[in-house]
Scaffold this motif. Structure first.
Motif, PDB file in Angstrom:
ATOM      1  N   GLN A   1       0.551  -1.003  -0.312  1.00 30.81           N
ATOM      2  CA  GLN A   1       0.136  -0.060   0.235  1.00 30.81           C
ATOM      3  C   GLN A   1       1.109   1.245   0.053  1.00 30.81           C
ATOM      4  O   GLN A   1       0.358   2.474  -0.795  1.00 30.81           O
ATOM      5  N   SER A   2       1.907   1.031   0.524  1.00 25.71           N
ATOM      6  CA  SER A   2       2.607   2.344   0.669  1.00 25.71           C
ATOM      7  C   SER A   2       4.028   2.975  -0.344  1.00 25.71           C
ATOM      8  O   SER A   2       4.361   3.815  -0.025  1.00 25.71           O
ATOM      9  N   GLU A   3       3.581   1.850  -0.943  1.00 25.25           N
ATOM     10  CA  GLU A   3       4.334   2.300  -2.554  1.00 25.25           C
ATOM     11  C   GLU A   3       4.013   3.329  -3.519  1.00 25.25           C
ATOM     12  O   GLU A   3       2.619   2.625  -3.871  1.00 25.25           O
ATOM     13  N   ARG A   4       4.456   3.884  -3.507  1.00 24.28           N
ATOM     14  CA  ARG A   4       3.908   5.025  -3.932  1.00 24.28           C
ATOM     15  C   ARG A   4       3.691   4.861  -5.849  1.00 24.28           C
ATOM     16  O   ARG A   4       2.689   4.685  -5.915  1.00 24.28           O
ATOM     17  N   SER A   5       4.930   4.251  -6.667  1.00 21.68           N
ATOM     18  CA  SER A   5       4.982   4.089  -7.666  1.00 21.68           C
ATOM     19  C   SER A   5       4.929   2.508  -8.282  1.00 21.68           C
ATOM     20  O   SER A   5       5.840   1.729  -7.647  1.00 21.68           O
ATOM     21  N   LYS A   6       3.519   1.858  -8.552  1.00 26.84           N
ATOM     22  CA  LYS A   6       3.339   0.601  -8.405  1.00 26.84           C
ATOM     23  C   LYS A   6       3.249   0.747  -9.876  1.00 26.84           C
ATOM     24  O   LYS A   6       2.421   0.741 -10.741  1.00 26.84           O
ATOM     25  N   TYR A   7       3.889  -0.486 -10.645  1.00 23.27           N
ATOM     26  CA  TYR A   7       4.165   0.012 -12.238  1.00 23.27           C
ATOM     27  C   TYR A   7       2.973  -0.782 -12.546  1.00 23.27           C
ATOM     28  O   TYR A   7       2.655  -2.204 -11.865  1.00 23.27           O
ATOM     29  N   ARG A   8       2.244  -0.508 -14.506  1.00 20.76           N
ATOM     30  CA  ARG A   8       1.434  -0.647 -14.509  1.00 20.76           C
ATOM     31  C   ARG A   8       2.313  -2.527 -14.412  1.00 20.76           C
ATOM     32  O   ARG A   8       1.023  -3.212 -14.700  1.00 20.76           O
ATOM     33  N   ALA A   9       3.250  -2.312 -15.619  1.00 20.65           N
ATOM     34  CA  ALA A   9       3.313  -4.332 -16.199  1.00 20.65           C
ATOM     35  C   ALA A   9       3.371  -5.201 -14.642  1.00 20.65           C
ATOM     36  O   ALA A   9       2.340  -6.431 -14.651  1.00 20.65           O
ATOM     37  N   VAL A  10       3.840  -4.996 -13.747  1.00 19.35           N
ATOM     38  CA  VAL A  10       4.148  -5.077 -12.461  1.00 19.35           C
ATOM     39  C   VAL A  10       2.305  -5.592 -12.175  1.00 19.35           C
ATOM     40  O   VAL A  10       2.480  -6.768 -11.197  1.00 19.35           O
ATOM     41  N   LEU A  11       1.443  -4.912 -11.574  1.00 15.25           N
ATOM     42  CA  LEU A  11       0.404  -5.200 -11.035  1.00 15.25           C
ATOM     43  C   LEU A  11      -0.562  -5.948 -12.041  1.00 15.25           C
ATOM     44  O   LEU A  11      -1.205  -6.843 -11.679  1.00 15.25           O
ATOM     45  N   TYR A  12      -0.088  -5.771 -13.640  1.00 13.25           N
ATOM     46  CA  TYR A  12      -1.115  -6.792 -14.237  1.00 13.25           C
ATOM     47  C   TYR A  12      -0.498  -8.244 -13.936  1.00 13.25           C
ATOM     48  O   TYR A  12      -1.639  -8.712 -14.289  1.00 13.25           O
ATOM     49  N   TYR A  13       0.234  -8.152 -13.978  1.00  9.23           N
ATOM     50  CA  TYR A  13       1.643  -9.170 -13.974  1.00  9.23           C
ATOM     51  C   TYR A  13       0.557 -10.004 -12.695  1.00  9.23           C
ATOM     52  O   TYR A  13      -0.239 -11.023 -12.772  1.00  9.23           O
ATOM     53  N   LEU A  14       0.626  -9.377 -11.427  1.00  7.21           N
ATOM     54  CA  LEU A  14      -0.297  -9.855 -10.490  1.00  7.21           C
ATOM     55  C   LEU A  14      -1.930  -9.984 -10.730  1.00  7.21           C
ATOM     56  O   LEU A  14      -2.347 -11.233 -10.098  1.00  7.21           O
ATOM     57  N   LEU A  15      -2.315  -9.127 -11.508  1.00  7.75           N
ATOM     58  CA  LEU A  15      -3.746  -9.536 -11.416  1.00  7.75           C
ATOM     59  C   LEU A  15      -3.939 -10.490 -12.744  1.00  7.75           C
ATOM     60  O   LEU A  15      -5.105 -11.741 -12.517  1.00  7.75           O
ATOM     61  N   VAL A  16      -2.768 -10.827 -13.841  1.00 12.29           N
ATOM     62  CA  VAL A  16      -2.956 -12.491 -14.183  1.00 12.29           C
ATOM     63  C   VAL A  16      -2.918 -13.597 -13.360  1.00 12.29           C
ATOM     64  O   VAL A  16      -3.033 -14.723 -13.615  1.00 12.29           O
ATOM     65  N   THR A  17      -2.006 -13.233 -12.668  1.00 11.57           N
ATOM     66  CA  THR A  17      -1.549 -14.585 -11.937  1.00 11.57           C
ATOM     67  C   THR A  17      -2.901 -15.101 -10.832  1.00 11.57           C
ATOM     68  O   THR A  17      -3.102 -16.028 -10.572  1.00 11.57           O
TER      69      THR A  17
END
Length: 113
Positions: A88-104
């Protein structure tokens, strides 16, 4: 090393360091390529997880359109879980990383098969 390859390495480091996940590099590469040119723009490369409108966009454009998931409350729950995994505290969440997490998380790896 190309700019995209450098970014993929950066995303893999985020997954290992911030999420505690050893990434499937082939899948991460495909998800990154799927993000298109947005990964090269400082504003669009990250997701503003504190902005509800941004999360709705991720839900509509990625989860529903790209992954083909049916709309429902579980989609926003999944986004929130992925954000929690990232930190939550991580200010910049890379789109590709977030999408990877969602895909898995949603088991939609076949979309990138």
């Amino acid at each position: 090393m190309s700019k995209r390859d450098e970014l993929i390495q950066k995303y893999a480091e985020d997954l290992r360091g911030k999420c505690g996940i050893e990434p499937d590099m082939a899948l991460l590469t495909k998800v990154t390529i799927g993000c298109g040119p947005s990964i090269y723009n400082a504003d669009s490369a990250t997701v503003a997880s504190s902005q509800p409108a941004e999360l709705e966009t991720v839900k509509a454009n990625f989860l529903i359109k790209k992954l083909g998931l049916p709309d429902g409350p579980e989609l926003m729950d999944g986004i929130n879980k992925a954000i929690e995994t990232y930190g939550q505290s991580e200010r910049s969440k890379y789109r590709a990383v977030l999408y990877y997490l969602l895909v898995t998380q949603f088991g939609k790896q076949a979309v990138y098969g």
